[in-house]
Design an enzyme around this catalytic site. Structure first.
Site, short mmCIF file in Angstrom:
data_model
loop_
_atom_site.label_atom_id
_atom_site.label_comp_id
_atom_site.label_asym_id
_atom_site.label_seq_id
_atom_site.Cartn_x
_atom_site.Cartn_y
_atom_site.Cartn_z
N THR A 226 41.98 50.70 31.02
CA THR A 226 41.50 49.43 30.65
C THR A 226 40.41 49.46 29.55
O THR A 226 39.80 50.66 29.53
CB THR A 226 40.48 48.72 31.79
OG1 THR A 226 39.62 47.86 31.49
CG2 THR A 226 39.73 49.78 32.66
N TYR B 288 34.98 49.14 38.42
CA TYR B 288 36.28 48.90 38.08
C TYR B 288 36.78 49.79 37.08
O TYR B 288 37.50 50.68 37.02
CB TYR B 288 36.74 47.56 37.77
CG TYR B 288 37.83 47.26 37.00
CD1 TYR B 288 39.11 47.60 37.59
CD2 TYR B 288 37.92 47.03 35.68
CE1 TYR B 288 40.16 47.72 37.09
CE2 TYR B 288 39.31 47.02 34.99
CZ TYR B 288 40.33 47.05 35.61
OH TYR B 288 41.49 47.10 35.26
#
Ligand code: UDP
Length: 326
Positions: free
Chosen positions: A117, A141
């Protein structure tokens, strides 16, 4: 030979499965259906309901299906949830990935593609983010993903497992053929929420922050069509099979759109005026996230075919309208 797709019943994994089958690959999907749906998995794929963290199962699948490459999508993806429930994120993303990597090494598979990401970067500027820039994720995350990147780096050195890490920017849109898309009813992503608002499925669309130092005060993101993301994976697979070295690559177009621009595009595409509510910033959201995409273009010869915000919004809207009708 076949490709093991973890999370193949989810949003991106289901698009990947269709693309792999279309180019003649055999595909095994491993998904625990915690957020994905069996209905999104292409019929021609072998489907196994199970956990990525079940090492014995993965080793068995590798052997039975003669797997030569793993594409690892499975994981938890909602940034605010990772802030309130970090340990679940570390379990689902980091611990399970560790187990999958171990099974991959044990099964003798040498090719691994990992969904990472853009939130692994520390950067907070309007400048495009480059792969060599410092990492420093703002959320659990992002950290859970970065730790997996590190494990892959170490596994390459110690065990010869070659990997392509793809750092996704904002993936959106749906299969232009209408076979799959995002199904989660509690989706948090802007383009899906905008379509839901246009359909009247949610009472209003929140704008999270209007005081960012961006041109119109709202957050800017590099939205990439899911089909272009999938084609990047297909090229990464060719690259690894041809003996390519482990690498990390951004997946984004290299330019961004603001929340207000997404809203305007949605209004043009759908013909509906969106009920918008301006509110405070959402925890953990940076003002800009824009990819520098020259590495992936040069190394893989990646050429996006859907680099158009209205097209992204249109495919998302078509998918959402279909869900609404069913
Ligand atoms: N956003 C928003 N309203 C929403 C969802 C998102 O204003 O209902 C904003 C968010 O603050 C960010 C951008 O839209 O600036 C993209 O957010 P999204 O959740 O789609 O992806 P993220 O960048 O968080 O991965």
């Amino acid at each position: 030979m076949s490709v093991l797709v973890t999370g193949g019943a989810g949003y991106i994994g289901s698009h990947m499965t269709y693309a792999l089958l279309e180019r003649g690959e055999d595909v095994v999907v491993l998904d625990n259906l915690s957020t994905g749906s069996r209905s999104l998995v292409a019929e021609k794929a072998a489907f196994v309901e199970g956990d990525v963290g079940d090492r014995d199962l993965v080793v068995r699948l590798i052997d039975e299906h003669r797997v030569d490459a793993v594409i690892h999508f499975a994981g938890s993806i909602v940034v605010p949830d990772s802030v309130s429930d970090p340990l679940t994120y570390y379990a689902n993303n980091t611990v399970n990935s560790r187990s999958l990597i171990e099974a991959t090494v044990q099964g003798g598979v040498g090719n691994f593609i990992f969904s990472s990401t853009a939130t692994v970067y520390a950067g907070q500027s309007a400048e495009p983010l480059i792969e060599t820039m410092q990492t420093g994720p703002m959320s659990p995350y992002g950290r859970s993903k970065l730790m997996t990147e590190w494990m892959l780096e170490d596994a390459a050195r110690a065990h010869g497992l070659r990997s392509v890490v793809l750092r996704y920017f904002n993936v959106a849109g749906a299969d232009p053929k209408g076979r799959t898309g995002q199904i989660s009813p509690r989706a948090t992503h802007l383009i899906k929420r905008a379509s839901q608002a246009a359909l009247g499925r949610i009472p209003h669309l929140d704008i999270f922050g209007t005081d960012y130092p961006t041109a119109d005060g709202t957050g800017v993101r590099d939205y990439i069509h899911v089909s272009d993301l999938v084609s990047a994976h297909a090229l990464a697979l060719n690259y690894l099979r041809a003996g390519g070295e482990s690498t990390v690559m951004n997946c984004g177009y290299g330019h961004g759109a603001s929340v207000r621009e997404v809203i305007a595009a949605t209004e043009r595409v759908t013909g509906h005026v969106l009920p918008v509510r301006e509110g405070p910033r959402r925890a953990g959201d940076p003002p800009w996230l824009i990819a520098e995409s020259s590495r992936i273009r040069a190394l893989l010869g990646w050429q996006p075919e859907h680099d158009d915000l209205e097209e992204i919004v249109r495919t998302a809207w078509q998918w959402e309208s279909r869900l609404n009708a069913s």
